[in-house]
Design a protein around this motif. Structure first.
Motif, mmCIF file in Angstrom:
data_model
loop_
_atom_site.group_PDB
_atom_site.id
_atom_site.type_symbol
_atom_site.label_atom_id
_atom_site.label_comp_id
_atom_site.label_asym_id
_atom_site.label_seq_id
_atom_site.Cartn_x
_atom_site.Cartn_y
_atom_site.Cartn_z
ATOM 1 N N ASP A 94 0.830 -1.205 0.000
ATOM 2 C CA ASP A 94 0.000 0.000 0.000
ATOM 3 C C ASP A 94 0.866 1.258 0.000
ATOM 4 O OD1 ASP A 94 -2.676 1.390 0.444
ATOM 5 O OD2 ASP A 94 -1.580 2.037 2.239
ATOM 6 N N ARG A 95 1.942 1.240 0.769
ATOM 7 C CA ARG A 95 2.794 2.422 0.875
ATOM 8 C C ARG A 95 3.480 2.738 -0.457
ATOM 9 N NH1 ARG A 95 5.578 0.616 4.478
ATOM 10 N NH2 ARG A 95 7.655 0.306 3.597
ATOM 11 N N TYR A 96 3.995 1.705 -1.114
ATOM 12 C CA TYR A 96 4.700 1.940 -2.375
ATOM 13 C C TYR A 96 3.740 2.232 -3.521
ATOM 14 C CZ TYR A 96 9.289 0.542 -0.571
ATOM 15 O OH TYR A 96 10.473 0.487 0.117
ATOM 16 N N SER A 97 2.564 1.624 -3.497
ATOM 17 C CA SER A 97 1.623 1.812 -4.604
ATOM 18 C C SER A 97 1.030 3.211 -4.634
ATOM 19 C CB SER A 97 0.498 0.775 -4.524
ATOM 20 O OG SER A 97 -0.264 0.941 -3.339
ATOM 21 N N LYS A 98 1.281 4.001 -3.603
ATOM 22 C CA LYS A 98 0.839 5.406 -3.608
ATOM 23 C C LYS A 98 1.730 6.259 -4.497
ATOM 24 C CE LYS A 98 -1.230 5.289 0.996
ATOM 25 N NZ LYS A 98 -1.145 5.783 2.403
ATOM 26 N N HIS A 99 2.891 5.719 -4.885
ATOM 27 C CA HIS A 99 3.851 6.496 -5.665
ATOM 28 C C HIS A 99 3.951 6.045 -7.106
ATOM 29 C CE1 HIS A 99 4.994 8.179 -1.862
ATOM 30 N NE2 HIS A 99 5.421 7.021 -1.401
ATOM 31 N N PHE A 100 3.458 4.865 -7.444
ATOM 32 C CA PHE A 100 3.467 4.403 -8.823
ATOM 33 C C PHE A 100 2.412 3.316 -8.973
ATOM 34 C CE2 PHE A 100 6.558 1.765 -6.617
ATOM 35 C CZ PHE A 100 6.236 0.485 -7.023
ATOM 36 N N THR A 101 1.993 3.107 -10.220
ATOM 37 C CA THR A 101 1.002 2.069 -10.501
ATOM 38 C C THR A 101 1.701 0.719 -10.609
ATOM 39 O OG1 THR A 101 -0.337 3.654 -11.744
ATOM 40 C CG2 THR A 101 -0.817 1.310 -12.064
ATOM 41 N N PRO A 102 1.414 -0.219 -9.716
ATOM 42 C CA PRO A 102 2.098 -1.517 -9.759
ATOM 43 C C PRO A 102 1.785 -2.270 -11.049
ATOM 44 C CG PRO A 102 0.946 -1.199 -7.669
ATOM 45 C CD PRO A 102 0.472 -0.130 -8.592
ATOM 46 N N ASP A 103 2.801 -2.960 -11.592
ATOM 47 C CA ASP A 103 2.566 -3.797 -12.757
ATOM 48 C C ASP A 103 2.394 -5.242 -12.308
ATOM 49 O OD1 ASP A 103 5.100 -4.679 -12.128
ATOM 50 O OD2 ASP A 103 6.079 -3.764 -13.863
ATOM 51 N N MET A 104 2.309 -6.177 -13.265
ATOM 52 C CA MET A 104 2.068 -7.584 -12.934
ATOM 53 C C MET A 104 3.138 -8.143 -12.012
ATOM 54 S SD MET A 104 -0.567 -9.396 -13.967
ATOM 55 C CE MET A 104 0.145 -11.038 -14.042
ATOM 56 N N ALA A 105 4.398 -7.786 -12.252
ATOM 57 C CA ALA A 105 5.488 -8.308 -11.436
ATOM 58 C C ALA A 105 5.364 -7.836 -9.988
ATOM 59 C CB ALA A 105 6.840 -7.890 -12.010
ATOM 60 N N ASP A 106 4.934 -6.588 -9.794
ATOM 61 C CA ASP A 106 4.791 -6.039 -8.437
ATOM 62 C C ASP A 106 3.644 -6.721 -7.685
ATOM 63 O OD1 ASP A 106 6.827 -4.193 -9.060
ATOM 64 O OD2 ASP A 106 5.348 -2.810 -9.925
ATOM 65 N N VAL A 107 2.499 -6.854 -8.344
ATOM 66 C CA VAL A 107 1.352 -7.495 -7.697
ATOM 67 C C VAL A 107 1.638 -8.969 -7.439
ATOM 68 C CG1 VAL A 107 -1.111 -7.982 -7.881
ATOM 69 C CG2 VAL A 107 -0.201 -5.870 -8.834
ATOM 70 N N ASP A 108 2.311 -9.622 -8.387
ATOM 71 C CA ASP A 108 2.658 -11.028 -8.217
ATOM 72 C C ASP A 108 3.588 -11.216 -7.026
ATOM 73 O OD1 ASP A 108 2.900 -13.866 -9.109
ATOM 74 O OD2 ASP A 108 4.964 -13.267 -9.486
ATOM 75 N N ALA A 109 4.547 -10.311 -6.849
ATOM 76 C CA ALA A 109 5.461 -10.397 -5.702
ATOM 77 C C ALA A 109 4.699 -10.266 -4.392
ATOM 78 C CB ALA A 109 6.527 -9.312 -5.804
ATOM 79 N N CYS A 110 3.676 -9.401 -4.367
ATOM 80 C CA CYS A 110 2.863 -9.232 -3.161
ATOM 81 C C CYS A 110 2.042 -10.489 -2.880
ATOM 82 C CB CYS A 110 1.949 -8.021 -3.325
ATOM 83 S SG CYS A 110 0.966 -7.631 -1.848
ATOM 84 N N LEU A 111 1.437 -11.046 -3.899
ATOM 85 C CA LEU A 111 0.630 -12.256 -3.717
ATOM 86 C C LEU A 111 1.486 -13.432 -3.254
ATOM 87 C CD1 LEU A 111 -1.678 -12.015 -6.854
ATOM 88 C CD2 LEU A 111 -2.420 -11.886 -4.476
ATOM 89 N N ASN A 112 2.682 -13.563 -3.816
ATOM 90 C CA ASN A 112 3.561 -14.656 -3.408
ATOM 91 C C ASN A 112 4.062 -14.477 -1.980
ATOM 92 O OD1 ASN A 112 4.686 -16.796 -5.618
ATOM 93 N ND2 ASN A 112 3.844 -14.980 -6.610
ATOM 94 N N ALA A 113 4.278 -13.225 -1.571
ATOM 95 C CA ALA A 113 4.666 -12.975 -0.183
ATOM 96 C C ALA A 113 3.535 -13.354 0.771
ATOM 97 C CB ALA A 113 5.041 -11.506 -0.002
ATOM 98 N N LEU A 114 2.298 -13.065 0.371
ATOM 99 C CA LEU A 114 1.144 -13.463 1.185
ATOM 100 C C LEU A 114 1.028 -14.984 1.249
ATOM 101 C CD1 LEU A 114 -1.631 -10.920 0.087
ATOM 102 C CD2 LEU A 114 -0.455 -11.009 2.291
#
Length: 417
Positions: A94-114
């Protein structure tokens, strides 16, 4: 709205061809092997220092984000996932996505961390029991608003990722789709269940992934990603039969390239969705005759997953089951308790008494392994012994001991099945 643009997951007619429906099995047996046959990822490095306030104010929204920010996000997500803290994962995203629009790699990294934080996995038998009983003590809950926002970012990223296929980026996209499907399946099966608002959005996301992945299966999906996307859809209980038929057709084209984990995960996926495919008829020959190593490089998780899948599909391949029996006997000491229970259940389901059975029972009795079994594992082992114990005194004694010491004291934790 975004959800409507993606479409909802609707019921599709079963196609004619090489896929056909099998009998349903009890849920307590059909979902025991619930994690893909793959090695755990290494923990990420420590999180970077927070951004200076002046630097944060200068940043603007941009697609994908600058490299130094996305790298910092991925490091922080990896560290939070390694700590098993979903709250830290979502806060970082949430903190980083306030500064740029996440792409597939960013969202995928978040889902895998979860996904790393999800303790409801059969292979983590060494962890303390969590989420059991009515109180649910030890279960990890997540805030619905943050999850809903994450899924919205994923939907946006999927729409934008479609353009990469037109530019020849099918291979990168196939890898991201497979990884996202795997992690999203873990999220869909979170315990305790996620809020209904979040769960209701997940099928639509899977429908979008299916639409994007279907035309890429034949040419772009490498064997590992093919098995991973099949596992993800099967684990989440979604995907049209025609989609799995496409997975099977692609697997047929890659038979010589499939490794232990691919054979295990694909068999598990077809067994879970109760479908047969021509690919399954080639498993025995491909493993025992085509592969130089046969089953020698199959790890315990691969063996137990493959056995469960074959048993669920009622594939009684004598030569293959004999080879699995021999390999399991050799590698018995490396088996986890759930993996060994799952393998015994597979042989019992096919009415085959494994040669290692007495050694396996002794192994389960040692070091208090039986006491660490969850109700689901206890019920599977009890059923297996009831099937195999006729005329076998050691099995009979173990069966009675299991019922008396492990099942009766925890009967209230068992489901009606």
């Amino acid at each position: 709205m975004m959800a409507s643009s993606l479409g909802s997951l609707c019921l599709r007619a079963w196609p004619s061809g090489r896929c056909r429906c099998l009998r349903t099995r009890p849920a307590c047996l059909a979902t025991y092997t619930s994690s893909p046959s793959s090695s755990a990822a290494r923990p990420g490095p420590p999180p970077p220092p927070p951004l200076p306030a002046s630097q944060e104010q200068q940043l603007s929204w941009q697609a994908g984000g600058p490299l130094y920010l996305t790298s910092a996000l991925h490091r922080e997500l990896g560290a939070a996932g390694a700590r098993g803290s979903p709250e830290a994962v979502l806060n970082a995203f949430d903190r980083y996505s306030k500064h740029f629009t996440p792409d597939m790699a960013d969202v995928d990294a978040c889902l895998n961390a979860l996904a790393k934080c999800n303790r409801d996995t059969w292979q983590q038998s060494g962890l303390p029991k969590v989420g059991r009983g009515a109180s649910g003590q030890g279960s990890i809950c997540m805030e619905s608003g943050a999850l809903f926002s994450l899924l919205k970012h994923l939907e946006v990223a999927l729409i934008r990722a479609k353009e990469t296929v037109k530019e020849g980026g099918g291979q990168d996209l196939s890898r991201q789709l497979a990884s996202t499907a795997w992690a999203l399946a873990s999220l869909a099966r979170w315990q305790p269940p996620l809020p209904p608002l979040v769960l209701s959005r997940i099928p639509g996301v899977f429908a979008c992934i299916e639409e994007m992945a279907q035309p890429l299966l034949g040419d772009w999906f490498e064997p590992h990603n093919l098995s991973l996307v099949a596992w993800g859809f099967a684990r989440a209980g979604t995907g049209a039969p025609n989609f799995f038929r496409g997975v099977g057709n692609a697997a047929l084209l890659r038979l010589e390239s499939l490794g232990p984990k691919e054979f295990a995960n694909l068999t598990w996926a077809f067994a879970t969705v109760k479908l047969e495919h021509e690919f399954l008829d080639h498993i025995s020959v491909s493993i025992l005759r085509t592969r130089k190593q046969g089953l020698k490089d199959f790890e315990e998780h691969d063996l137990s997953t493959l056995t469960w899948g074959l048993a669920t599909l009622r594939f009684r391949e004598e030569a293959l089951m004999k080879a699995i029996d021999q390999e399991t006997s050799i590698k018995l000491d490396s088996f986890t308790t759930p993996g060994l229970v799952c393998t015994i259940w597979g042989f019992a389901s096919l009415r085959i008494k494994p040669s290692y059975l007495h050694r396996a029972l002794g192994y389960l009795q040692s070091a208090g392994r039986v006491a660490r079994l969850e109700p689901r594992g206890c019920s599977m082992l009890l059923w297996s012994l009831a099937t195999l114990r006729k005329g076998d005194e050691p099995c009979e004694l173990f069966y009675l001991n299991l019922a008396e010491r492990c099942i009766l004291p925890e009967a209230r934790d068992f489901q009606a099945q």
